[in-house]
Enzyme design. Sequence first.
Site, PDB file in Angstrom:
ATOM      1  N   GLY A   1       0.859  -1.341   0.166  1.00 56.54           N
ATOM      2  CA  GLY A   1       0.080  -0.069  -0.026  1.00 56.54           C
ATOM      3  C   GLY A   1       0.840   1.275  -0.006  1.00 56.54           C
ATOM      4  O   GLY A   1       0.927   1.925  -1.111  1.00 56.54           O
ATOM      5  N   ARG A   2       1.685   1.631   0.959  1.00 59.57           N
ATOM      6  CA  ARG A   2       2.526   2.652   1.281  1.00 59.57           C
ATOM      7  C   ARG A   2       3.467   2.611   0.209  1.00 59.57           C
ATOM      8  O   ARG A   2       3.675   3.498  -0.398  1.00 59.57           O
ATOM      9  CB  ARG A   2       2.962   2.641   2.683  1.00 59.57           C
ATOM     10  CG  ARG A   2       4.116   3.716   2.989  1.00 59.57           C
ATOM     11  CD  ARG A   2       5.083   3.364   4.132  1.00 59.57           C
ATOM     12  NE  ARG A   2       4.269   2.656   5.074  1.00 59.57           N
ATOM     13  CZ  ARG A   2       3.842   3.294   6.243  1.00 59.57           C
ATOM     14  NH1 ARG A   2       3.818   4.519   6.550  1.00 59.57           N
ATOM     15  NH2 ARG A   2       3.272   2.342   7.032  1.00 59.57           N
TER      16      ARG A   2
ATOM     17  N   TYR B   1       2.120   8.716  15.369  1.00 53.78           N
ATOM     18  CA  TYR B   1       3.308   7.745  14.955  1.00 53.78           C
ATOM     19  C   TYR B   1       4.588   8.462  15.284  1.00 53.78           C
ATOM     20  O   TYR B   1       5.668   7.828  15.124  1.00 53.78           O
ATOM     21  CB  TYR B   1       3.238   7.144  13.943  1.00 53.78           C
ATOM     22  CG  TYR B   1       2.087   6.281  13.445  1.00 53.78           C
ATOM     23  CD1 TYR B   1       1.480   5.443  14.230  1.00 53.78           C
ATOM     24  CD2 TYR B   1       1.310   6.686  12.279  1.00 53.78           C
ATOM     25  CE1 TYR B   1       0.221   4.830  14.133  1.00 53.78           C
ATOM     26  CE2 TYR B   1       0.206   6.027  11.877  1.00 53.78           C
ATOM     27  CZ  TYR B   1      -0.366   5.139  12.823  1.00 53.78           C
ATOM     28  OH  TYR B   1      -1.386   4.295  12.426  1.00 53.78           O
TER      29      TYR B   1
ATOM     30  N   CYS C   1      -6.435  23.370  16.911  1.00 58.64           N
ATOM     31  CA  CYS C   1      -6.528  23.836  18.238  1.00 58.64           C
ATOM     32  C   CYS C   1      -5.839  22.977  19.342  1.00 58.64           C
ATOM     33  O   CYS C   1      -6.599  22.486  19.981  1.00 58.64           O
ATOM     34  CB  CYS C   1      -7.896  24.434  18.864  1.00 58.64           C
ATOM     35  SG  CYS C   1      -7.845  25.509  20.389  1.00 58.64           S
TER      36      CYS C   1
END
Length: 444
Positions: free
Chosen positions: A293-294, A335, A362
Amino acid sequence: MFLHGTSRINDAGHLEIGGCDVTELKAEYGTPLYIVDEQLVRRRCREYMDAFAASGLGFQVAYASKAFSVMAMCRLADEEGLSLDVVSDGELYTALQAGFPAERIHFHGNNKTPDEIEMALDARIGCFVVDNLVELELLQAIAAEKNQTVNVLLRVTPGVEAHAHHAYAATGQTDSKFGFDIGNGSAQEAVRLASSKANLKLLGVHSHIGSQIFETEGFQLAVERVAGFARKVKEELGIEFSVVNLGGGFGIRYVEGDTPLQVSEYVAAITDAVKTHFAGIGSKLPEIWVEPGRSIVGDAGTTLYTIGTSKEIPGVRKYVAVDGGMTDNPRPALYESKYEAVLANRAGEQPEETVSIAGKCCESGDMLIWDVELPKAESGDLLAVACTGAYNYSMASNYNRIRRPAVVFVQNGQSDLVVKRESHGDIIANDIVPARIAKQPVTK
């Protein structure tokens, strides 16, 4: 910033991706903006397909759509001959609406709902990756009601702990929410049960050891452990695996110091290990499936921001704020992920200062990059953050009711909008005000 794929600095000193000047993309589509280098995505797909074809083994390369799931990406994956793995009804619906062939869809997940299972069965997808005994029984019951026989793989944990960047990215160890453990006997019992179910056709097993992995040893050890398990199952139960899915986790370069291997090196290590350790177990070597995927979309993605305010704390640091943040990239907060960046409209200039890139949410933790060297940034400058193609759009949120960005594919000087920027109307589209509080207040 390291330039990936078709990225370059053009004669105007601007960052250019896929032949498109990012300053022009900003003018047309606004910021924040996800930019996807289509040529690089296709190249990565072909690297996997070519490497496996060269191995001589039967195979499927399934794009892990959780990395980046939009209809255009599903179409691209289909065009390149990939299969597709999904982990929810939303990802499945996206794939089906894009016209992706259902027989090449694999359904993952540790808690598939009855509705999701029914939806997948009705679509007649190619395979379920079964994660636990509850799902095994549920899938058998629903398949029987629909008079269907469905292909299944059993997800197993081989006891291999990959060298992942973050503990949350390691999934192959014994203590994991995923799968049946090989070491304690639960995997073998799952094989016995699955093979006894009239409406389930057991193809084999699935193993995934982690993410962002830069070496081959973990994959080779996983193959060895799974092969040992397959041999035991063959000897004790008389069952052969026709498919072994070895998951994904192949790393990419985010920042200097990351040392991923070439796709061909990962594939060669896996296929060589399969040929070595599965020899003689069954009548023939199993078909090998993987789920990148990545490594297909990660370094093909760039997020473009407009710089707004800044704040300098003498002797401490300088904060430079952009018009996005953890809503379009939560990975640094989740992460501690690292990124590189460049002033996209002044990409040819030398760095003058070290700054930290803050998001606009915020939250004190809404930081995209700690300590990056840039030319002296001014309001209105464009900041491009590299390698945001995976798990950025897919994890994006409406925190602070911030609208999610648009996505464009770029190639050969052409840009195509594949996801529209959310409107203010989209933000409230699902809101409902109950009648008892809908009356407008009386003003005096």
